[in-house]
Motif scaffolding. Structure first.
Motif, mmCIF file in Angstrom:
data_model
loop_
_atom_site.group_PDB
_atom_site.id
_atom_site.type_symbol
_atom_site.label_atom_id
_atom_site.label_comp_id
_atom_site.label_asym_id
_atom_site.label_seq_id
_atom_site.Cartn_x
_atom_site.Cartn_y
_atom_site.Cartn_z
ATOM 1 N N UNK A 148 1.753 9.153 2.341
ATOM 2 C CA UNK A 148 0.430 9.261 1.482
ATOM 3 C C UNK A 148 -0.134 10.839 1.582
ATOM 4 N N UNK A 149 -0.287 11.274 0.236
ATOM 5 C CA UNK A 149 -0.922 12.409 0.124
ATOM 6 C C UNK A 149 -2.371 12.428 -0.115
ATOM 7 N N UNK A 150 -2.706 11.836 -0.931
ATOM 8 C CA UNK A 150 -4.050 11.150 -1.227
ATOM 9 C C UNK A 150 -4.192 10.071 -2.025
ATOM 10 N N UNK A 151 -5.705 9.423 -1.948
ATOM 11 C CA UNK A 151 -5.889 8.234 -2.734
ATOM 12 C C UNK A 151 -6.897 8.694 -3.866
ATOM 13 N N UNK A 152 -6.943 7.963 -4.921
ATOM 14 C CA UNK A 152 -8.016 8.253 -6.014
ATOM 15 C C UNK A 152 -8.121 6.942 -6.605
ATOM 16 N N UNK A 153 -8.823 6.931 -7.639
ATOM 17 C CA UNK A 153 -9.039 5.896 -8.709
ATOM 18 C C UNK A 153 -8.709 6.118 -10.049
ATOM 19 N N UNK A 154 -8.066 5.188 -10.679
ATOM 20 C CA UNK A 154 -7.958 5.515 -12.040
ATOM 21 C C UNK A 154 -9.021 5.144 -12.886
ATOM 22 N N UNK B 144 -8.935 0.167 -11.145
ATOM 23 C CA UNK B 144 -8.303 0.273 -9.483
ATOM 24 C C UNK B 144 -7.918 1.574 -9.155
ATOM 25 N N UNK B 145 -7.507 1.500 -7.856
ATOM 26 C CA UNK B 145 -7.198 2.681 -7.119
ATOM 27 C C UNK B 145 -5.659 3.023 -7.410
ATOM 28 N N UNK B 146 -5.289 4.306 -7.072
ATOM 29 C CA UNK B 146 -3.904 4.917 -7.334
ATOM 30 C C UNK B 146 -3.698 5.842 -5.915
ATOM 31 N N UNK C 152 0.821 4.423 -15.030
ATOM 32 C CA UNK C 152 -0.652 4.176 -15.717
ATOM 33 C C UNK C 152 -0.750 3.380 -16.991
ATOM 34 N N UNK C 153 0.457 3.366 -17.797
ATOM 35 C CA UNK C 153 0.511 2.614 -18.907
ATOM 36 C C UNK C 153 0.531 1.035 -18.473
ATOM 37 N N UNK C 154 1.351 0.844 -17.603
ATOM 38 C CA UNK C 154 1.300 -0.657 -17.149
ATOM 39 C C UNK C 154 0.189 -1.219 -16.598
ATOM 40 N N UNK C 155 -0.602 -0.317 -16.074
ATOM 41 C CA UNK C 155 -2.022 -0.855 -15.141
ATOM 42 C C UNK C 155 -2.814 -0.975 -16.335
ATOM 43 N N UNK C 156 -2.854 -0.135 -17.301
ATOM 44 C CA UNK C 156 -3.818 -0.241 -18.319
ATOM 45 C C UNK C 156 -3.546 -1.558 -19.294
ATOM 46 N N UNK C 157 -2.269 -1.795 -19.603
ATOM 47 C CA UNK C 157 -1.822 -2.811 -20.257
ATOM 48 C C UNK C 157 -2.353 -4.284 -19.687
ATOM 49 N N UNK C 158 -2.061 -4.198 -18.086
ATOM 50 C CA UNK C 158 -2.417 -5.198 -17.167
ATOM 51 C C UNK C 158 -3.900 -5.690 -17.277
ATOM 52 N N UNK C 159 -4.866 -4.714 -17.058
ATOM 53 C CA UNK C 159 -6.163 -4.966 -16.705
ATOM 54 C C UNK C 159 -6.817 -5.466 -18.271
ATOM 55 N N UNK C 160 -6.207 -4.866 -19.299
ATOM 56 C CA UNK C 160 -6.693 -5.642 -20.713
ATOM 57 C C UNK C 160 -6.317 -6.841 -20.977
ATOM 58 N N UNK C 161 -5.131 -7.095 -20.622
ATOM 59 C CA UNK C 161 -4.634 -8.354 -20.919
ATOM 60 C C UNK C 161 -5.261 -9.433 -19.985
#
Length: 294
Positions: free
Chosen positions: A156-162, A251-253, A189-198
């Motif tokens: 792990x280098x760092x954690x952040x939010x999308x 969520x986070x990344x 990020x594409x996969x996450x965006x489509x997932x939360x919208x669905x």
């Protein structure tokens, strides 16, 4: 005066803003992390972190220590290499995700090449998902990228939010599909965006697809749509979409370093570059946020 081990622990906490995540990254107990931070604060006579049961933040003195810690550790590494007569050689195939195109990663790589001129460094810039595949296929030796959802491997280098970002003043019509500016598959990020919208039942449409971050940023600047992006790496001229737009939380990344399976010179060079990135990793986000590091 300042113990390098304590400085490395300090940087790990500063970059992850988590004692638990720093312990995982360093492979030590959380109590050891706390002890190192406490001893460093004793040595400086200053509080470096403001912390409670819910969050950890750098104090003003902690921000100042970032630059000093990097400088001390870089000098320590150069001195160690000089007096041990260690000169790294070989070919190092390094992959970095598109997220770092507009950051200060080139400065870290420039310093690495100056310190290790006999390493033949090859850089690949790609989507995180593509880099994961190339590493698994043995075509890369070291990767700096986002970690796929559910994955636990990697340093792990760092954690952040999308967050959702777009052009200032962009308005979304709640009765029309959300216009998306996205990387092509296998973009994480594409996969996450489509997932939360669905999951929210919100309709969407693809307004722009580009394998280049510069292309996506240009489309977002033009007001074509919104994109899911790391909060700490928001490009200049774009801003988070207000909560009143009703878009779902992303969520986070995690950004991680992943090592390949090679041995010998390539492994040693990969370890050295990983150390340099971990030491200067906070610069990748902080410079973009507009806080030039020391």
């Amino acid at each position: 005066m300042y113990d390098p081990a304590q400085l490395r622990t300090f940087l790990a906490v500063a970059q992850t803003l988590s004692f638990t995540a720093a312990a995982r990254r360093l492979g030590v107990r959380q109590s050891t992390v706390s002890q190192h931070v406490r001893r460093l604060e004793d040595a400086t006579g200053r509080q470096l972190f403001a912390r409670d049961t819910h969050r950890v933040d750098l104090t003003a003195d902690g921000e100042a220590m970032l630059g000093f810690a990097r400088t001390i550790l870089e000098a320590h590494e150069r001195a160690s290499a000089y007096f041990t007569g260690t000169r790294l050689r070989g070919r190092l195939r390094f992959g970095a995700s598109e997220d770092f195109v507009q950051t200060r990663l080139p400065e870290i790589l420039q310093t690495f090449r100056r310190d290790h001129p006999e390493v033949e460094l090859e850089l690949t810039v790609e989507l995180s998902g593509t880099l994961h595949r190339q590493l698994e296929a043995g075509r890369l030796d070291l990767v700096l990228a986002k970690r796929r959802a559910g994955d636990t491997h990697g340093q792990l280098v760092w954690q952040d939010a999308l967050v959702w970002i777009g052009a200032p003043g962009l308005r979304l019509d709640p009765d029309r599909p959300v216009p998306l500016v996205v990387f092509p598959p296998p973009g994480i990020t594409r996969a996450r965006a489509l997932e939360v919208l669905e999951e929210q039942g919100r309709s969407w449409r693809i307004a722009c697809t580009s394998g280049s971050l510069s292309g996506l940023v240009a489309a977002a600047h033009a007001g074509l749509g919104v994109m899911a992006h790391t909060r700490g790496l928001v490009p200049r001229g774009l801003e988070p979409v207000p909560g009143r737009a009703g878009l779902p939380e992303l969520g986070g990344v995690d950004f991680v370093l992943l090592h390949g399976r090679r041995r010998g010179g390539a492994k040693q060079a990969a370890d050295a570059l990983a150390t340099a990135i971990l030491a200067g990793g906070d610069r990748l986000i902080r410079a973009v946020r507009g806080r030039e590091p020391a």
